[in-house]
Design a protein around this motif. Structure first.
Motif, PDB file in Angstrom:
ATOM      1  N   ILE A  43      35.973  -4.532 -15.287  1.00 53.14           N
ATOM      2  CA  ILE A  43      37.384  -4.867 -15.460  1.00 53.14           C
ATOM      3  C   ILE A  43      37.522  -6.380 -15.512  1.00 53.14           C
ATOM      4  O   ILE A  43      37.074  -7.083 -14.603  1.00 53.14           O
ATOM      5  CB  ILE A  43      38.232  -4.300 -14.305  1.00 53.14           C
ATOM      6  CG1 ILE A  43      37.983  -2.794 -14.146  1.00 53.14           C
ATOM      7  CG2 ILE A  43      39.709  -4.578 -14.537  1.00 53.14           C
ATOM      8  CD1 ILE A  43      38.577  -2.203 -12.884  1.00 53.14           C
ATOM      9  N   ASP A  50      42.900  -6.252  -6.630  1.00 49.88           N
ATOM     10  CA  ASP A  50      41.987  -5.202  -6.168  1.00 49.88           C
ATOM     11  C   ASP A  50      42.653  -3.825  -6.223  1.00 49.88           C
ATOM     12  O   ASP A  50      41.995  -2.831  -6.511  1.00 49.88           O
ATOM     13  CB  ASP A  50      41.520  -5.500  -4.745  1.00 49.88           C
ATOM     14  CG  ASP A  50      40.581  -6.703  -4.684  1.00 49.88           C
ATOM     15  OD1 ASP A  50      40.016  -7.071  -5.735  1.00 49.88           O
ATOM     16  OD2 ASP A  50      40.438  -7.287  -3.588  1.00 49.88           O
ATOM     17  N   ARG A  79      42.335  -2.569  -9.669  1.00 47.75           N
ATOM     18  CA  ARG A  79      40.936  -2.227  -9.944  1.00 47.75           C
ATOM     19  C   ARG A  79      40.589  -0.840  -9.383  1.00 47.75           C
ATOM     20  O   ARG A  79      39.943  -0.032 -10.044  1.00 47.75           O
ATOM     21  CB  ARG A  79      40.000  -3.291  -9.349  1.00 47.75           C
ATOM     22  CG  ARG A  79      40.068  -4.638 -10.052  1.00 47.75           C
ATOM     23  CD  ARG A  79      39.153  -5.652  -9.389  1.00 47.75           C
ATOM     24  NE  ARG A  79      39.241  -6.946 -10.037  1.00 47.75           N
ATOM     25  CZ  ARG A  79      38.517  -7.314 -11.092  1.00 47.75           C
ATOM     26  NH1 ARG A  79      37.628  -6.465 -11.585  1.00 47.75           N
ATOM     27  NH2 ARG A  79      38.664  -8.501 -11.642  1.00 47.75           N
ATOM     28  N   GLU A 105      39.488   2.592 -11.500  1.00 50.56           N
ATOM     29  CA  GLU A 105      38.270   3.349 -11.217  1.00 50.56           C
ATOM     30  C   GLU A 105      38.573   4.818 -10.951  1.00 50.56           C
ATOM     31  O   GLU A 105      37.841   5.709 -11.392  1.00 50.56           O
ATOM     32  CB  GLU A 105      37.534   2.715 -10.038  1.00 50.56           C
ATOM     33  CG  GLU A 105      36.945   1.345 -10.376  1.00 50.56           C
ATOM     34  CD  GLU A 105      36.397   0.637  -9.156  1.00 50.56           C
ATOM     35  OE1 GLU A 105      36.572   1.176  -8.030  1.00 50.56           O
ATOM     36  OE2 GLU A 105      35.807  -0.448  -9.308  1.00 50.56           O
ATOM     37  N   ALA A 149      30.989  -7.727 -13.462  1.00 49.95           N
ATOM     38  CA  ALA A 149      32.189  -7.304 -12.736  1.00 49.95           C
ATOM     39  C   ALA A 149      32.459  -8.190 -11.525  1.00 49.95           C
ATOM     40  O   ALA A 149      33.582  -8.295 -11.061  1.00 49.95           O
ATOM     41  CB  ALA A 149      32.036  -5.849 -12.302  1.00 49.95           C
TER      42      ALA A 149
END
Length: 220
Positions: free
Chosen positions: A5, A14, A17, A21, A121
């Motif tokens: 990402i 975060d 992210r 996922e 990443a």
């Protein structure tokens, strides 16, 4: 399956992210050979584009054609959902096409026309990475402003393999574009396939051949 990402002109929190996922977990079910999914998040600062200020681009890199989808919305979570719906449909279409080829004893030649972008990443994304000054390798991209106007032109170098018109149409559909540049396998000429009305397509070829490429009909 690796999920990478990156943010373009924006930071990626975060929380987002983790959300990405979780959402992309089902990609491996539709594309078991997927080795990596690239997620690019872009923020548009223009107030006039507030309704589509957040853009999310998803690219699945697997053993086969690259499959891509993108969407824009007023928030990145909504853009992700729309892009994922498009991606899921294209993954199903690609899977069904492979099944049809196996039933018909056809041979499907995977062609990766998009470069593998070496992005880690773990790299910090708070500041956008400097663009290459020249286009030397597949994946390099440069942006320049057209004089004093607000027009920005982005150029990117892609790797290409000769393919048939049918393969080019399929690639165009899988990446969600209205046009697709390729090298025609039969004529060895640079060509572009583009979408017309309904389910019709057009093809434009240049009248010069690509150096080092040979038409299929000329091969012995």
């Amino acid at each position: 399956m690796e999920i990478v990402i990156v943010g373009r002109h924006t930071e990626v929190a975060d929380r987002f992210r983790r959300h990405v996922e979780d959402k992309l977990a089902k990609v491996s079910q539709l594309a078991p050979t997927a080795r990596r999914v690239d997620v690019e998040v872009t923020h548009e600062n223009n107030p006039r584009l507030a309704g589509v200020s957040e853009r999310v681009e998803l690219t699945v890199r697997a053993k086969g054609p690259v499959i891509r989808a993108e969407a824009a919305a007023d928030d990145r979570f909504g853009a992700l959902d729309i892009a994922l719906d498009k991606l899921t449909e294209r993954l199903r279409r690609s899977r069904d096409r492979r099944k049809d080829h196996r039933r018909n004893n056809g041979v499907l030649t995977p062609v990766d026309v998009r470069p593998y972008d070496a992005v880690k990443a773990s790299e910090p994304q708070a500041e956008p990475q400097p663009e290459p000054a020249t286009l030397d390798r597949p994946g390099d991209a440069v942006e320049r402003q057209l004089g004093d106007s607000p027009v920005v032109i982005r150029q990117k170098l892609h790797h290409a393999e000769p393919m048939t018109v049918d393969d080019a149409v399929e690639q165009m559909e899988l990446v969600g574009h209205d046009f697709f540049l390729f090298i025609d396998k039969e004529s060895a000429r640079p060509a572009a396939v583009y979408r017309r009305k309904g389910w019709t397509y057009g093809v434009i070829e240049l009248d010069s051949k690509v150096e080092g490429a040979e038409p299929v009909s000329d091969l012995t």
